[in-house]
Design a protein around this motif. Structure first.
Motif, PDB file in Angstrom:
ATOM      1  N   GLY A 283      12.602 -13.362   3.652  1.00 22.89           N
ATOM      2  CA  GLY A 283      13.457 -12.410   3.970  1.00 22.89           C
ATOM      3  C   GLY A 283      12.845 -11.138   3.462  1.00 22.89           C
ATOM      4  O   GLY A 283      12.574 -10.989   2.119  1.00 22.89           O
ATOM      5  N   ILE A 284      12.824 -10.064   4.245  1.00 26.42           N
ATOM      6  CA  ILE A 284      12.289  -8.660   3.631  1.00 26.42           C
ATOM      7  C   ILE A 284      13.096  -7.781   4.268  1.00 26.42           C
ATOM      8  O   ILE A 284      13.844  -7.604   5.143  1.00 26.42           O
ATOM      9  CB  ILE A 284      10.736  -8.440   4.499  1.00 26.42           C
ATOM     10  N   VAL A 285      13.634  -7.009   3.119  1.00 24.85           N
ATOM     11  CA  VAL A 285      14.648  -5.923   3.300  1.00 24.85           C
ATOM     12  C   VAL A 285      13.914  -4.376   2.951  1.00 24.85           C
ATOM     13  O   VAL A 285      13.105  -4.253   2.193  1.00 24.85           O
ATOM     14  CB  VAL A 285      15.632  -6.036   2.149  1.00 24.85           C
ATOM     15  N   CYS A 286      13.991  -3.580   4.312  1.00 26.31           N
ATOM     16  CA  CYS A 286      13.449  -2.313   4.204  1.00 26.31           C
ATOM     17  C   CYS A 286      14.731  -1.162   4.012  1.00 26.31           C
ATOM     18  O   CYS A 286      15.891  -1.430   5.003  1.00 26.31           O
ATOM     19  CB  CYS A 286      12.841  -2.005   5.679  1.00 26.31           C
TER      20      CYS A 286
ATOM     21  N   GLN B 236       8.181   1.601   6.161  1.00 29.61           N
ATOM     22  CA  GLN B 236       8.454   1.083   7.296  1.00 29.61           C
ATOM     23  C   GLN B 236       7.465   0.395   7.847  1.00 29.61           C
ATOM     24  O   GLN B 236       7.282  -0.822   8.351  1.00 29.61           O
ATOM     25  CB  GLN B 236       9.105   2.085   8.391  1.00 29.61           C
ATOM     26  N   PHE B 237       6.199   0.932   7.922  1.00 27.00           N
ATOM     27  CA  PHE B 237       4.916   0.497   8.331  1.00 27.00           C
ATOM     28  C   PHE B 237       4.436  -0.603   7.436  1.00 27.00           C
ATOM     29  O   PHE B 237       3.908  -1.457   7.821  1.00 27.00           O
ATOM     30  CB  PHE B 237       3.656   1.620   8.595  1.00 27.00           C
ATOM     31  N   HIS B 238       4.597  -0.490   6.295  1.00 32.16           N
ATOM     32  CA  HIS B 238       4.138  -1.466   5.523  1.00 32.16           C
ATOM     33  C   HIS B 238       4.909  -2.775   5.514  1.00 32.16           C
ATOM     34  O   HIS B 238       4.396  -3.891   5.791  1.00 32.16           O
ATOM     35  CB  HIS B 238       4.358  -0.983   4.051  1.00 32.16           C
ATOM     36  N   VAL B 239       6.326  -2.632   5.872  1.00 30.52           N
ATOM     37  CA  VAL B 239       7.076  -4.005   5.989  1.00 30.52           C
ATOM     38  C   VAL B 239       6.848  -4.461   7.305  1.00 30.52           C
ATOM     39  O   VAL B 239       6.780  -5.691   7.265  1.00 30.52           O
ATOM     40  CB  VAL B 239       8.591  -3.437   5.891  1.00 30.52           C
TER      41      VAL B 239
ATOM     42  N   VAL C  12       0.000  -4.492  -9.516  1.00 29.22           N
ATOM     43  CA  VAL C  12      -0.254  -3.381  -8.500  1.00 29.22           C
ATOM     44  C   VAL C  12      -0.965  -4.086  -7.272  1.00 29.22           C
ATOM     45  O   VAL C  12      -2.078  -4.793  -7.426  1.00 29.22           O
ATOM     46  CB  VAL C  12      -1.390  -2.370  -8.757  1.00 29.22           C
ATOM     47  N   ILE C  13      -0.150  -3.801  -6.200  1.00 31.84           N
ATOM     48  CA  ILE C  13      -0.866  -4.338  -4.690  1.00 31.84           C
ATOM     49  C   ILE C  13      -0.518  -3.499  -3.778  1.00 31.84           C
ATOM     50  O   ILE C  13       0.715  -3.210  -3.774  1.00 31.84           O
ATOM     51  CB  ILE C  13      -0.023  -5.859  -4.444  1.00 31.84           C
ATOM     52  N   PRO C  14      -1.679  -2.730  -3.269  1.00 32.90           N
ATOM     53  CA  PRO C  14      -1.347  -1.726  -2.588  1.00 32.90           C
ATOM     54  C   PRO C  14      -1.063  -1.779  -1.196  1.00 32.90           C
ATOM     55  O   PRO C  14      -0.865  -3.044  -0.595  1.00 32.90           O
ATOM     56  CB  PRO C  14      -3.052  -1.180  -2.506  1.00 32.90           C
ATOM     57  N   ASN C  15      -0.794  -0.766  -0.391  1.00 32.73           N
ATOM     58  CA  ASN C  15      -0.465  -0.777   0.880  1.00 32.73           C
ATOM     59  C   ASN C  15      -1.523  -1.387   1.529  1.00 32.73           C
ATOM     60  O   ASN C  15      -2.704  -1.289   1.127  1.00 32.73           O
ATOM     61  CB  ASN C  15      -0.207   0.445   1.434  1.00 32.73           C
ATOM     62  N   GLY C  16      -1.205  -1.882   2.805  1.00 36.80           N
ATOM     63  CA  GLY C  16      -2.216  -2.613   3.686  1.00 36.80           C
ATOM     64  C   GLY C  16      -2.459  -1.844   4.960  1.00 36.80           C
ATOM     65  O   GLY C  16      -1.580  -1.161   5.369  1.00 36.80           O
ATOM     66  N   VAL C  17      -3.759  -2.446   5.686  1.00 33.31           N
ATOM     67  CA  VAL C  17      -4.005  -1.682   6.845  1.00 33.31           C
ATOM     68  C   VAL C  17      -4.739  -2.472   7.645  1.00 33.31           C
ATOM     69  O   VAL C  17      -5.456  -3.398   7.029  1.00 33.31           O
ATOM     70  CB  VAL C  17      -4.836  -0.470   6.646  1.00 33.31           C
ATOM     71  N   PHE C  18      -4.309  -2.504   8.980  1.00 28.93           N
ATOM     72  CA  PHE C  18      -5.291  -3.414   9.681  1.00 28.93           C
ATOM     73  C   PHE C  18      -6.758  -2.566  10.034  1.00 28.93           C
ATOM     74  O   PHE C  18      -6.708  -1.975  11.150  1.00 28.93           O
ATOM     75  CB  PHE C  18      -4.472  -3.679  11.072  1.00 28.93           C
ATOM     76  N   THR C  19      -7.517  -2.710   9.014  1.00 27.52           N
ATOM     77  CA  THR C  19      -8.647  -1.773   9.199  1.00 27.52           C
ATOM     78  C   THR C  19      -9.506  -2.112  10.595  1.00 27.52           C
ATOM     79  O   THR C  19     -10.078  -1.117  10.898  1.00 27.52           O
ATOM     80  CB  THR C  19      -9.429  -2.058   8.073  1.00 27.52           C
TER      81      THR C  19
ATOM     82  N   ILE D 238      -1.782   6.200   2.387  1.00 30.78           N
ATOM     83  CA  ILE D 238      -2.081   5.281   3.362  1.00 30.78           C
ATOM     84  C   ILE D 238      -2.883   5.807   4.065  1.00 30.78           C
ATOM     85  O   ILE D 238      -3.795   5.259   5.082  1.00 30.78           O
ATOM     86  CB  ILE D 238      -0.792   4.408   3.794  1.00 30.78           C
ATOM     87  N   VAL D 239      -2.527   7.079   4.704  1.00 24.72           N
ATOM     88  CA  VAL D 239      -3.172   7.826   5.749  1.00 24.72           C
ATOM     89  C   VAL D 239      -5.037   8.031   5.309  1.00 24.72           C
ATOM     90  O   VAL D 239      -5.777   7.931   6.303  1.00 24.72           O
ATOM     91  CB  VAL D 239      -2.689   9.098   6.160  1.00 24.72           C
ATOM     92  N   LEU D 240      -5.010   8.051   4.117  1.00 25.31           N
ATOM     93  CA  LEU D 240      -6.367   8.281   3.624  1.00 25.31           C
ATOM     94  C   LEU D 240      -7.134   7.024   3.898  1.00 25.31           C
ATOM     95  O   LEU D 240      -8.327   6.900   4.481  1.00 25.31           O
ATOM     96  CB  LEU D 240      -6.774   8.384   2.174  1.00 25.31           C
ATOM     97  N   VAL D 241      -6.535   5.924   3.659  1.00 26.90           N
ATOM     98  CA  VAL D 241      -7.418   4.523   4.119  1.00 26.90           C
ATOM     99  C   VAL D 241      -7.427   4.221   5.457  1.00 26.90           C
ATOM    100  O   VAL D 241      -8.563   3.855   5.804  1.00 26.90           O
ATOM    101  CB  VAL D 241      -6.472   3.491   3.591  1.00 26.90           C
TER     102      VAL D 241
END
Length: 376
Positions: free
Chosen positions: A4-7, A18-21, A169-176, A286-289
């Motif tokens: 269960g994930i709560v945003c 929101q994008f991360h979740v 520390v676990i960073p935000n993710g991106v579908f690179t 995140i926008v830099l990544v």
């Protein structure tokens, strides 16, 4: 695993949390896990198939922005019902101190009801007087958390200094791959005589740097008159355009409004330089990544979070935050030196691989498995 994930923020307005979740949920579902997300929303709101509405939304000033939150007894009842029905192995609450569904989930959670609790902190420099005054009342609930995650070193420092305890520390993710493979749109693609500088961010939030970008425009165009600036993001376009006093500068800046994921990917892929003129309040970037993953050279303000994402300048060019002349000089240096720009873009694209969801989600899953094993 049942997760269960709560945003805390409504999905109807885009934002980093929101994008991360959303992306984490999609990736975990793709791996075969059962995932449900709870987020503020009315019952008739359009949500992803894995998301459930968590109560009526109210827009309130929060953490230097306007957040769409949900609170109150009706929302609290929905949160308790969702936890009961979910029978989760792990409950993952994002921004657990935000006065919304996340805080209500923190209050309602028990090991018997929701399994062990993981919390992710996205915010850096938490300075809310109300929240700081409430910490003594919140501390018993914070002790329910089995594992803390921070999306950056800046966010981890905020946890240590303002919340107590420590965090991994676990960073935000991106579908690179989506950014690396994005098709270019001819109308958004730079040329030698008309290079493109891109910006993505909310127009009406000064810390995102649009006012400074508008100072950069005439400085860059004085040296390279053909330069175009493409600006994507929500906000009052007319108010933003009014920041440009010269008619020629206004013609050189195109406001695209809010763009969806595919359009953002194409915008970044076709740009020559991505400009991040932010002035503060950033815990990650995140926008830099995303720009790095798209293969565009990044020029960014030297905020702590940005320096770390850009490898202290190894993966992107840095300039003094709030200094329009320094920003313009950095952009011009990249536009004038194609080989150097290409080298920086390649380095950024390689570095962006560290933030791919295949890497980030495996680290999050390791945390889940650790707390689940501890609970057993």
């Amino acid at each position: 695993m049942r997760i269960g994930i709560v945003c805390p923020y409504a999905f109807d307005v885009p934002g980093g949390v929101q994008f991360h979740v959303r992306d984490l949920a999609e990736h975990l579902i793709g791996l075969g896990h059962h995932v449900r997300v709870l987020a503020p929303a009315d019952d008739e709101s359009t949500l992803p198939p894995f998301a459930d509405p968590g109560g009526s939304v109210v827009a309130v000033p929060y953490n230097g922005s306007v957040a769409r939150l949900s609170f109150g007894p009706v929302t609290a009842a929905k949160v308790r019902r969702w936890l009961t029905d979910g029978a989760f192995d792990v409950l993952h609450v994002h921004e657990p101190l935000s006065p919304s569904t996340s805080l209500l989930a923190l209050w309602a959670a028990t090991p018997e009801l929701s399994g062990p609790l993981v919390a992710t902190f996205h915010t850096a420099n938490l300075r809310s007087r109300a929240m700081q005054a409430a910490f003594p009342l919140l501390r018993p609930s914070l002790e329910k958390i089995s594992a803390r995650i921070a999306v950056s070193e800046d966010a981890r420092r905020t946890v240590v200094e303002h919340v107590g305890g420590d965090a991994v520390v676990i960073p935000n993710g991106v579908f690179t791959g989506d950014f690396a493979r994005a098709p270019r749109r001819p109308e958004w693609t730079g040329t030698p005589t008309a290079p493109v500088v891109a910006f993505v961010g909310r127009l009406d939030e000064p810390r995102k740097g649009l006012p400074l970008l508008c100072e950069v425009v005439p400085l860059v165009r004085a040296a390279l008159p053909g330069t175009r600036f493409l600006v994507a993001g929500r906000g009052d376009v007319e108010a933003a355009r009014a920041l440009l006093t010269d008619p020629a500068d206004r013609r050189a800046v195109e406001f695209l409004g809010p763009v969806d994921d595919r359009a953002k990917q194409s915008l970044l892929a076709g740009a020559d330089v991505y400009l991040a003129p932010h002035t503060g309040g950033e815990s990650f970037g995140i926008v830099l990544v995303e720009a790095m993953a798209a293969g565009v050279a990044v020029a960014a303000a030297d905020l702590g979070a940005f320096r770390r994402v850009l490898g202290e300048g190894a993966h992107g060019a840095l300039f003094a935050s709030g200094n329009a002349r320094a920003a313009a000089a950095t952009v011009l240096a990249l536009l004038r030196d194609r080989p150097a720009r290409d080298r920086l873009a390649r380095a950024g694209q390689v570095a962006a691989g560290r933030y791919d969801w295949s890497v980030v989600a495996s680290e999050v899953l390791a945390v889940y498995e650790t707390v689940a094993a501890g609970a057993r």
